[in-house]
Design an enzyme around this catalytic site. Structure first.
Site, PDB file in Angstrom:
ATOM      1  N   LYS A 112       0.858  -1.183   0.000  1.00 28.86           N
ATOM      2  CA  LYS A 112       0.000   0.000   0.000  1.00 28.86           C
ATOM      3  C   LYS A 112       0.895   1.234   0.000  1.00 28.86           C
ATOM      4  O   LYS A 112       1.908   1.270   0.732  1.00 28.86           O
ATOM      5  CB  LYS A 112      -0.898  -0.032   1.238  1.00 28.86           C
ATOM      6  CG  LYS A 112      -1.951   1.062   1.315  1.00 28.86           C
ATOM      7  CD  LYS A 112      -2.816   0.870   2.558  1.00 28.86           C
ATOM      8  CE  LYS A 112      -3.928   1.905   2.657  1.00 28.86           C
ATOM      9  NZ  LYS A 112      -4.765   1.690   3.858  1.00 28.86           N
ATOM     10  N   SER A 114      -9.573   1.352   3.145  1.00 29.16           N
ATOM     11  CA  SER A 114      -8.807   2.181   2.233  1.00 29.16           C
ATOM     12  C   SER A 114      -7.747   1.436   1.427  1.00 29.16           C
ATOM     13  O   SER A 114      -7.198   1.982   0.467  1.00 29.16           O
ATOM     14  CB  SER A 114      -8.112   3.299   3.035  1.00 29.16           C
ATOM     15  OG  SER A 114      -7.183   2.763   3.982  1.00 29.16           O
ATOM     16  N   SER A 146      -9.583  -0.945   7.208  1.00 28.05           N
ATOM     17  CA  SER A 146      -9.017  -0.743   5.878  1.00 28.05           C
ATOM     18  C   SER A 146      -8.188  -1.890   5.335  1.00 28.05           C
ATOM     19  O   SER A 146      -7.846  -1.892   4.151  1.00 28.05           O
ATOM     20  CB  SER A 146      -8.196   0.544   5.860  1.00 28.05           C
ATOM     21  OG  SER A 146      -9.032   1.667   5.971  1.00 28.05           O
TER      22      SER A 146
END
Length: 508
Positions: free
Chosen positions: A97, A172, A196
């Site tokens: 990420k 997310s 997330s």
């Protein structure tokens, strides 16, 4: 760890098959001389080229490692010289990420003003991942700065769900979720302030782990909250998620909360997995985390199937209600009060050449897809010294106690519920609604999300939309939770490759 991953019990028989390859499959193929790291890396890069900006245009990736093939060639050379010295994740492609610091690639948080921001050092977990031999293939798109669940950013655009291109991939960590589901790499990392890691796992037919507060260092990850942030693995199988957790977990002086994990980490989570784990377990089903309206029907139907299979694998199911959760869940979030301080701490560590040097400078740039959220965080007065913050901190303790007491009263081993009461949101929605992540983020207790099944098939979702089940336990029960998820996974075999990203002609 390499010998564990490639052991006969886990290895793939016959010729190497690229689609859905696991760590064990890759290590077995390398050991047998069927595969090189260079060949493997090219296969994944080809999939990113074919499907991320073209075809279904998933928009899952922000930066591809420009030196990936060079790194792979060096891994091949070192493996030829000394196979026995290969690490636990040798030549396993991983997608981070893009809020995990990397010293050799930008770490942007998805923000256009941060597109040239190269941190001075790796995040603690990234350094451990590299040391274990993994190949960092790319940095993934996300809900900008991990503020929300839609997975849209000013730098990367809107990530799309490979199972239904009209829907989000959760968030997310939607970029890693979509990428791992579409077989752009073997492993992904995510951060989880609300849900997330687990939201993309649920929405993309994957396994995600939000660890116990204190198990995994957050140092070097663009922050949102001092108390709510956690980081962890995203993978296609429980075993691979456990192998990555083996590498990520550990004490880091730069994140003092990890001191609580000392002495609480097993030699290997992966070695403790068992298909018999659910026999004799008492699994609580928290009924007030299920919806009762028509829009909840798909999720409820899948979850009843999960409950039935878990019972069939030897567990006792105990349904219960926890009214304290409904009262406390809206008043336990602390991120709004902590964001300014933790963001300034992050920017201060980037050095004098950073494109953004403070939270104030970031807000003033007005380049963010989550501009209103950042402005609201910046406007908070008193922050962590405010009475509202102290009240919420106390409420977190109240929720933690209420959950622990219910587990004790009912003699439960874990609590089961859907990560999201409804199907993951369309890309046209304004927000990702009806998620249940607060049970974990509001208590600090660990949770593991795993594939529960699919909704009914539609024109845009030819397999249906993935629905994730989640198990939560008390502190440092990751091994137990992973064991339960593994037993379910091996009995149900629910993992499917999305139709939007089929095998390429060159794939073995």
């Amino acid at each position: 760890m390499l010998t564990l991953a490639a052991s006969p019990a886990n290895a793939q028989p016959g010729p190497f098959r690229f689609q859905e390859a696991t760590i064990a499959h890759i290590h077995g193929a390398l050991s047998a001389g069927q595969l090189t790291c260079t060949q493997l890396t090219r296969l994944y890069l080809d999939r990113i080229a074919a499907y991320d900006m073209q075809g279904p245009a998933l928009h899952a990736i922000i930066t591809v490692n420009p030196k990936a093939m060079e790194v792979a060639a060096e891994m091949d050379r070192s493996y030829r010289e000394s196979p026995a010295s290969a690490g636990a994740l040798h030549c396993v492609p991983i997608i981070l990420k893009d809020n995990f610091n990397t010293f050799d690639m930008p770490t942007t948080g998805g923000n256009v003003s941060m597109k040239t921001s190269v941190p001075p050092a790796d995040a603690f977990t990234v350094a451990r991942i590299r040391k274990a031999g993994a190949l960092i293939l790319a940095k993934a798109n996300l809900q900008e700065f991990a503020r929300g669940g839609m997975s849209i950013s000013s730098l990367g655009g809107q990530v799309r769900n490979p199972y239904d291109l009209e829907r989000t991939p959760g968030g997310s960590s939607g970029g890693p979720g979509a990428a791992i589901a579409a077989n752009f790499a073997v492993l992904g990392t995510g951060s989880d302030t609300g849900q997330s890691i687990r939201s993309p796992a649920s929405a993309n037919n994957l396994v995600g782990i939000r660890p116990t507060r204190g198990l995994v260092s957050r140092a070097g990850v663009i922050p949102n909250s001092l108390t709510q942030d956690e980081v962890g693995p995203i993978a296609r199988t429980v075993t691979d998620a456990a192998l990555l957790l083996d590498v990520m977990a550990g004490y880091d002086p730069a994140d003092p909360i990890t001191a609580f994990g000392n002495g609480r980490i097993p030699a290997s989570y992966a070695r403790l997995l068992s298909t018999d784990a659910l026999k004799g377990a008492r699994i609580g089903v928290m009924t007030n985390l299920f919806g009762t309206a028509e829009r909840h029907a798909d999720v409820n139907q899948v979850m009843e199937g999960v409950i039935g299979r878990i019972a069939g694998l030897g567990a006792t199911i105990v349904r219960f209600d926890l009214p304290d959760y409904d009262t406390l869940a809206p008043v336990v979030s602390t991120s709004l009060f902590e964001a300014h301080a933790v963001m300034d701490h992050y920017f201060a560590a980037l050095g004098p050449d950073a494109p953004i040097k403070s939270f104030a400078e970031l807000v003033a740039a007005k380049t963010s897809a989550v501009q209103k959220t950042l402005e609201a965080e910046f406007a908070v007065v008193d922050g962590m010294s405010s009475q509202a913050y102290k009240d919420r901190t106390l409420n977190r303790d109240k929720l933690r106690l209420a959950v622990a007491k219910k587990i004790a009263d009912l003699n439960l081993d874990a609590i089961l519920y859907p990560l999201q009461k409804i199907l993951v949101a369309p890309v046209t929605a304004e927000d990702q609604l009806e998620r249940n992540g607060t049970l974990s983020n509001g208590t600090g207790f660990p949770a593991v999300t795993f594939p529960g099944g699919f909704s009914a098939q539609t024109a845009s979702a030819p397999l249906g939309v993935p629905i994730g089940a989640e198990l939560l336990g008390l502190d440092y029960t990751e091994a137990k939770l992973l064991g339960y998820a593994y037993a379910f996974e091996q009995a149900s075999r629910l993992r499917k490759l999305p139709k939007s990203t089929p095998p390429l002609p060159n794939e073995p």
